[in-house]
Design a protein around this motif. Structure first.
Motif, PDB file in Angstrom:
ATOM      1  N   GLN A 134       1.099  30.050 -14.693  1.00 24.72           N
ATOM      2  CA  GLN A 134       2.289  29.250 -14.951  1.00 24.72           C
ATOM      3  C   GLN A 134       2.536  29.174 -16.454  1.00 24.72           C
ATOM      4  OE1 GLN A 134       4.259  27.762 -12.308  1.00 24.72           O
ATOM      5  NE2 GLN A 134       2.985  29.272 -11.256  1.00 24.72           N
ATOM      6  N   TRP A 135       3.750  29.554 -16.870  1.00 26.27           N
ATOM      7  CA  TRP A 135       4.057  29.652 -18.289  1.00 26.27           C
ATOM      8  C   TRP A 135       3.870  28.335 -19.030  1.00 26.27           C
ATOM      9  CZ3 TRP A 135       7.672  26.560 -20.601  1.00 26.27           C
ATOM     10  CH2 TRP A 135       8.569  25.902 -19.763  1.00 26.27           C
ATOM     11  N   TRP A 136       4.105  27.201 -18.310  1.00 21.94           N
ATOM     12  CA  TRP A 136       4.098  25.902 -18.978  1.00 21.94           C
ATOM     13  C   TRP A 136       2.691  25.331 -19.152  1.00 21.94           C
ATOM     14  CZ3 TRP A 136       1.907  22.337 -15.749  1.00 21.94           C
ATOM     15  CH2 TRP A 136       1.981  22.589 -14.360  1.00 21.94           C
ATOM     16  N   THR A 137       1.659  26.066 -18.702  1.00 23.64           N
ATOM     17  CA  THR A 137       0.291  25.545 -18.781  1.00 23.64           C
ATOM     18  C   THR A 137      -0.075  25.169 -20.214  1.00 23.64           C
ATOM     19  OG1 THR A 137      -0.317  26.992 -16.932  1.00 23.64           O
ATOM     20  CG2 THR A 137      -2.120  26.039 -18.210  1.00 23.64           C
ATOM     21  N   ARG A 138       0.287  26.021 -21.160  1.00 26.83           N
ATOM     22  CA  ARG A 138      -0.041  25.772 -22.576  1.00 26.83           C
ATOM     23  C   ARG A 138       0.616  24.493 -23.092  1.00 26.83           C
ATOM     24  NH1 ARG A 138      -2.123  28.454 -26.768  1.00 26.83           N
ATOM     25  NH2 ARG A 138      -2.586  30.227 -25.425  1.00 26.83           N
ATOM     26  N   PHE A 139       1.744  24.104 -22.470  1.00 26.40           N
ATOM     27  CA  PHE A 139       2.493  22.938 -22.948  1.00 26.40           C
ATOM     28  C   PHE A 139       2.223  21.688 -22.112  1.00 26.40           C
ATOM     29  CE2 PHE A 139       4.969  26.813 -23.676  1.00 26.40           C
ATOM     30  CZ  PHE A 139       5.056  26.806 -25.058  1.00 26.40           C
ATOM     31  N   ASP A 140       1.345  21.809 -21.131  1.00 24.39           N
ATOM     32  CA  ASP A 140       1.067  20.690 -20.240  1.00 24.39           C
ATOM     33  C   ASP A 140       0.489  19.522 -21.042  1.00 24.39           C
ATOM     34  OD1 ASP A 140       0.327  18.936 -18.280  1.00 24.39           O
ATOM     35  OD2 ASP A 140      -1.028  20.301 -17.224  1.00 24.39           O
ATOM     36  N   TYR A 186      10.707  15.305 -17.520  1.00 23.28           N
ATOM     37  CA  TYR A 186       9.628  16.302 -17.541  1.00 23.28           C
ATOM     38  C   TYR A 186       9.683  17.138 -18.828  1.00 23.28           C
ATOM     39  CZ  TYR A 186       7.035  20.454 -15.883  1.00 23.28           C
ATOM     40  OH  TYR A 186       6.162  21.492 -15.741  1.00 23.28           O
ATOM     41  N   TYR A 187      10.882  17.627 -19.158  1.00 22.11           N
ATOM     42  CA  TYR A 187      11.013  18.444 -20.369  1.00 22.11           C
ATOM     43  C   TYR A 187      10.889  17.598 -21.637  1.00 22.11           C
ATOM     44  CZ  TYR A 187      12.449  22.382 -17.465  1.00 22.11           C
ATOM     45  OH  TYR A 187      12.481  23.397 -16.548  1.00 22.11           O
ATOM     46  N   PHE A 190      18.264  19.673 -24.043  1.00 24.56           N
ATOM     47  CA  PHE A 190      18.435  18.227 -23.884  1.00 24.56           C
ATOM     48  C   PHE A 190      19.907  17.834 -23.895  1.00 24.56           C
ATOM     49  CE2 PHE A 190      14.038  18.067 -25.944  1.00 24.56           C
ATOM     50  CZ  PHE A 190      13.410  18.057 -24.709  1.00 24.56           C
ATOM     51  N   ASP A 191      20.697  18.492 -24.728  1.00 19.62           N
ATOM     52  CA  ASP A 191      22.140  18.202 -24.743  1.00 19.62           C
ATOM     53  C   ASP A 191      22.753  18.510 -23.378  1.00 19.62           C
ATOM     54  OD1 ASP A 191      22.011  17.425 -27.365  1.00 19.62           O
ATOM     55  OD2 ASP A 191      22.707  19.349 -28.180  1.00 19.62           O
ATOM     56  N   TYR A 192      22.359  19.630 -22.818  1.00 14.62           N
ATOM     57  CA  TYR A 192      22.909  20.038 -21.512  1.00 14.62           C
ATOM     58  C   TYR A 192      22.492  19.050 -20.416  1.00 14.62           C
ATOM     59  CZ  TYR A 192      23.234  22.556 -17.091  1.00 14.62           C
ATOM     60  OH  TYR A 192      23.499  22.895 -15.799  1.00 14.62           O
ATOM     61  N   LEU A 193      21.208  18.680 -20.377  1.00 20.72           N
ATOM     62  CA  LEU A 193      20.727  17.770 -19.336  1.00 20.72           C
ATOM     63  C   LEU A 193      21.312  16.370 -19.487  1.00 20.72           C
ATOM     64  CD1 LEU A 193      16.966  18.818 -19.026  1.00 20.72           C
ATOM     65  CD2 LEU A 193      18.823  19.292 -17.420  1.00 20.72           C
ATOM     66  N   GLU A 194      21.497  15.917 -20.735  1.00 23.05           N
ATOM     67  CA  GLU A 194      22.110  14.606 -20.949  1.00 23.05           C
ATOM     68  C   GLU A 194      23.545  14.589 -20.435  1.00 23.05           C
ATOM     69  OE1 GLU A 194      21.576  14.003 -25.106  1.00 23.05           O
ATOM     70  OE2 GLU A 194      19.405  13.693 -24.934  1.00 23.05           O
ATOM     71  N   PHE A 202       8.448  18.675 -24.557  1.00 23.16           N
ATOM     72  CA  PHE A 202       9.052  19.226 -25.774  1.00 23.16           C
ATOM     73  C   PHE A 202       9.890  18.218 -26.563  1.00 23.16           C
ATOM     74  CE2 PHE A 202       9.085  22.650 -22.495  1.00 23.16           C
ATOM     75  CZ  PHE A 202       8.054  23.413 -23.020  1.00 23.16           C
ATOM     76  N   GLY A 203       9.912  16.973 -26.115  1.00 27.21           N
ATOM     77  CA  GLY A 203      10.815  16.037 -26.768  1.00 27.21           C
ATOM     78  C   GLY A 203      10.178  14.722 -27.143  1.00 27.21           C
ATOM     79  N   ASP A 204      10.792  13.637 -26.683  1.00 28.05           N
ATOM     80  CA  ASP A 204      10.429  12.290 -27.095  1.00 28.05           C
ATOM     81  C   ASP A 204       9.675  11.570 -25.977  1.00 28.05           C
ATOM     82  OD1 ASP A 204      10.966   9.272 -27.332  1.00 28.05           O
ATOM     83  OD2 ASP A 204      11.606  10.021 -29.295  1.00 28.05           O
ATOM     84  N   PHE A 205       8.481  11.031 -26.312  1.00 27.79           N
ATOM     85  CA  PHE A 205       7.639  10.368 -25.314  1.00 27.79           C
ATOM     86  C   PHE A 205       8.346   9.143 -24.727  1.00 27.79           C
ATOM     87  CE2 PHE A 205       4.601   7.056 -24.194  1.00 27.79           C
ATOM     88  CZ  PHE A 205       3.792   7.714 -23.282  1.00 27.79           C
ATOM     89  N   LYS A 206       9.024   8.345 -25.567  1.00 29.50           N
ATOM     90  CA  LYS A 206       9.675   7.135 -25.081  1.00 29.50           C
ATOM     91  C   LYS A 206      10.794   7.460 -24.093  1.00 29.50           C
ATOM     92  CE  LYS A 206       8.694   4.186 -29.085  1.00 29.50           C
ATOM     93  NZ  LYS A 206       9.288   3.365 -30.173  1.00 29.50           N
TER      94      LYS A 206
END
Length: 721
Positions: free
Chosen positions: A667-673, A560-561, A538-542, A565-569
């Motif tokens: 797809q690796w992210w399926t568990r985190f969908d 998306y991330y 998140f620091d990098y993307l910000e 893995f982060g904040d809904f708002k």
């Protein structure tokens, strides 16, 4: 029936029939005797027979209404009234109909007999019914072996000429040339091109004299159907081409073409211009930037030698159009410049020869350069009308129709193009891709494997197998073939990037980091997320968003991330920003529809029910359009699973997820969908399927680790790619 025959007898029809047959017999005897005494035309006998045969219905019809009485004709009275009735409309209409039909039959029979006799006289009567042919490059038999441009050019001209014959499929010259260069025997080439006959031969030029030998072979038996030798002046080459083409049609088709009726449209009065044109074609076939520049010069010289040379203008227009700076062109000229110059030359060609199919095909291509896809179709259709075997017209038509979202029509055009030109690399690659996205993976793999066999140095065959393997869930196989593609095309970075993508998919970040710079902006976020370093991510993307605040793709990636893995708002805020700037093509991709689904999920969490209903209806319509287009992919099943779950249709969602898994979803992210996560937590079957899914990914990772190609490439001594 008895009454009818009685009426025939009363009206004298039977008597007339007997008398007519006797008259015909007498006349035929006279004709036979006269034919034996003097030299009469061979058509006298057949004409006499046909005329009498066709007049018979007319004579019988007249005898129904008239009879011969005391040396004159008179009307036959009706049996019921015993009085003469005037001939009504239907009686006269019947007479005209019988007379017209008899005349038509007579003319048709006489025309066919005359054609057969003319063909027999020329030795060109039909010897085999065939509907397909390939013209192979002629063998250069000149002592210096410097007439290759003439040998191949003659085959190209004959291919174009024969392609104009309706109902006769002619394989494209390019495929014939490729197979001939591989050293295959003519009959084997014919079988590979799926044609019934093959025309081959040799050419030898001595000064201005040409010695040409042609041979027509039966592909099924290997027997020679026809062979002929020609000794002509170079200036007569176009008449010779027409003569050979006419002979082939007469020998293989159920019709006869008279001498002079099948003319070449590419003739010129200057033999020097023709030679210059053939040399230009030789450079054009090399398909490199330098060769295309040289081809342009040669075509310009051909036109300078004969300003009325229509084919020279066509060659020049074709070359200039391909010298544009589009993604499939050679990048020498600006597209607007190349399109204008090419169009000017095509117009000059059509003024001189208005029925050149190649000219119309290039007009269509020029329209595509200008993104005038709808307008290009009429030009392509005209080209195909003039030459139904012009493969390039079908290929360009495929591209135009695809850009108009007319997917089924475009697929049909592509299939026809590859049928005519089965060794066109781009055509085969496109066909494999079209088949794979329709779920026809076995057919697609067969196409790509054949592409690899035919062109082992062409990367798209390997990339095609890799893409199909990835879509089928065989990730280790996809890595193997992406590495092969990278090996045969080291200047193309795409295959290696795809290797890294799959390695990250498998959780093999350590190996992936040895192949690319993990700190590059292209890959840093992917490495961070796969290593679970979410705060750093998140620091990098910000930071990146501060540098590129107007980048909608970067904005969506951040949202998306954050949602996973982060904040809904934060995810909600940046999804809305991304959607306001993303174009529809990204929002409604044919597979994932990620931004649209993410937006619906967020709206649902916020309780915006009406907006969710509206957005779901719109999304389902887009998915339906994809289904109707014939597209199929494991991503489609997973997308449907997400939509169903958003609609609270748990069983349908589970069924679609199971279909996706069985069809290769890995797809690796399926568990985190975030959309599907509640289903995985609450439904036992869904949880078990998810565990199987993760086990499959683990298995694919272990198999990938064993690939020797990867071991060699990712060794500690290997520099980053």
């Amino acid at each position: 029936m008895k009454r009818f025959f009685g009426e025939l007898q009363r009206r004298g029809v039977i008597k007339t029939l007997v008398a007519y047959i006797g008259l015909v017999w007498l006349v035929m005897q006279v004709v036979e005797v006269v034919s034996g005494l003097i030299d009469v035309h061979e058509m006298v006998g057949p004409t006499t027979v046909i005329v009498f045969a066709c007049l018979l219905p007319v004579v019988l019809y007249i005898s129904w209404y008239f009879e011969w009485h005391e040396g004159s004709m008179r009307r036959t009275v009706a049996i019921d009234s015993g009085k003469l009735q005037p001939l009504g409309f239907f009686s006269w209409f019947g007479l005209v109909t019988v007379l017209s039909f008899s005349s038509y039959l007579g003319y048709d029979f006489l025309t066919n007999i005359a054609a057969e006799k003319a063909a027999e006289a020329e030795g060109q009567s039909q010897i085999k019914q065939a509907e397909s042919i390939a013209v192979l490059p002629f063998t250069d038999q000149s002592p210096e072996k410097d007439q290759g441009y003439l040998a191949v050019g003659l085959a190209e001209e004959l291919t174009s000429l024969l392609g104009r014959s309706e109902g006769f499929r002619v394989a494209a010259s390019r495929s014939s040339q490729i197979l001939a260069e591989k050293g295959l025997p003519p009959v084997d080439i014919g079988k590979r091109l799926d044609v019934e006959t093959v025309l081959t031969g040799s050419v030898r030029a001595t000064g201005s004299r040409l010695k040409i030998r042609v041979e027509l072979l039966d592909t099924e038996t290997g027997h020679t159907l026809w062979t002929e030798n020609f000794l002509r002046e170079l200036k007569d080459i176009f008449e010779l081409e027409s003569e050979i083409g006419r002979a082939v049609i007469n020998l293989l088709q159920d019709k006869y073409l008279e001498a002079g009726s099948f003319k070449s449209l590419s003739s010129t009065s200057s033999t020097d211009a023709y030679v210059m044109y053939l040399k230009g074609r030789e450079e054009y076939r090399k398909q490199t930037t330098e060769s295309m520049k040289q081809a342009r010069k040669l075509f310009e010289q051909a036109i300078a030698l004969d300003p009325e040379y229509a084919q020279g203008y066509v060659g020049l227009a074709d070359t200039i159009a391909l010298l544009g700076d589009g993604p499939t062109q050679f990048g020498v000229l600006a597209n607007d410049v190349s399109a204008t110059l090419a169009e000017q030359n095509v117009e000059k060609a059509l003024v001189r020869e208005p029925n050149m199919a190649e000219a119309y095909a290039i007009l269509g291509y020029i329209a595509m350069i200008r993104s005038q896809y709808e307008g290009s179709l009429s030009a392509f259709d005209k080209a195909i009308e003039l030459n139904p075997s012009l493969a390039v017209a079908y290929m360009w038509k495929y591209r135009a129709l695809y850009n108009l979202n007319r997917y089924e029509e475009s697929f049909a055009a592509l299939q026809k193009a590859t049928e005519l030109d089965p060794l066109a690399k781009a055509g085969q690659a496109n066909l494999g891709w079209e088949l794979s996205r329709r779920g026809k993976t076995e057919e697609a793999l067969k196409i790509y494997q054949q592409l690899i066999n035919d062109f082992p140095d062409y990367n798209m065959g390997y990339e095609g197998v890799a893409d199909v393997s990835y879509s089928s869930g065989d990730l280790s196989e996809s890595v193997r073939y992406y590495l092969k593609a990278a090996d045969v095309s080291p200047d193309d970075n795409e295959p290696m990037f795809r290797v890294v993508d799959v390695l990250l998919e498998l959780g093999m970040a350590e190996y992936a980091g040895k192949l690319v710079d993990r700190e590059s902006d292209d890959y840093k976020s992917f490495f961070l997320v796969r290593e679970g370093r979410y705060d750093d991510l998140f620091d990098y993307l910000e930071f990146q968003l501060k540098v590129h605040p107007d980048d909608p793709y970067l904005t969506f990636e951040y949202a998306y991330y954050q949602l996973m893995f982060g904040d809904f708002k934060i995810a909600s805020k940046y999804t809305e920003i991304a959607l306001s700037n993303l174009d529809d093509d990204f929002i409604y991709l044919p597979h994932l529809y990620l931004p649209a689904m993410q937006n619906i999920f967020i709206k649902k969490q916020l309780g915006e029910t009406q907006e969710v209903i509206r957005a779901l209806a719109e999304l389902k319509e887009k998915i339906s359009e994809t289904d109707q287009a014939g597209w199929y992919h494991m991503f489609m099943d997973y997308s449907k699973a997400r939509v169903y779950y958003l609609e609270s249709m748990e069983e349908s969602s589970l069924e679609s997820f199971e279909n996706a898994f069985e069809n290769g979803w890995r797809q690796w992210w399926t568990r985190f969908d975030p959309i599907m996560k509640p289903l995985f937590e609450s439904n036992e079957k869904a949880r078990l399927l998810l565990e199987l899914h993760d086990e499959k990914i683990e298995t694919e990772m272990q198999e990938t680790l064993l690939l020797p190609e990867l071991q060699a490439l990712a060794s500690p001594a290997q520099d980053a790619y």
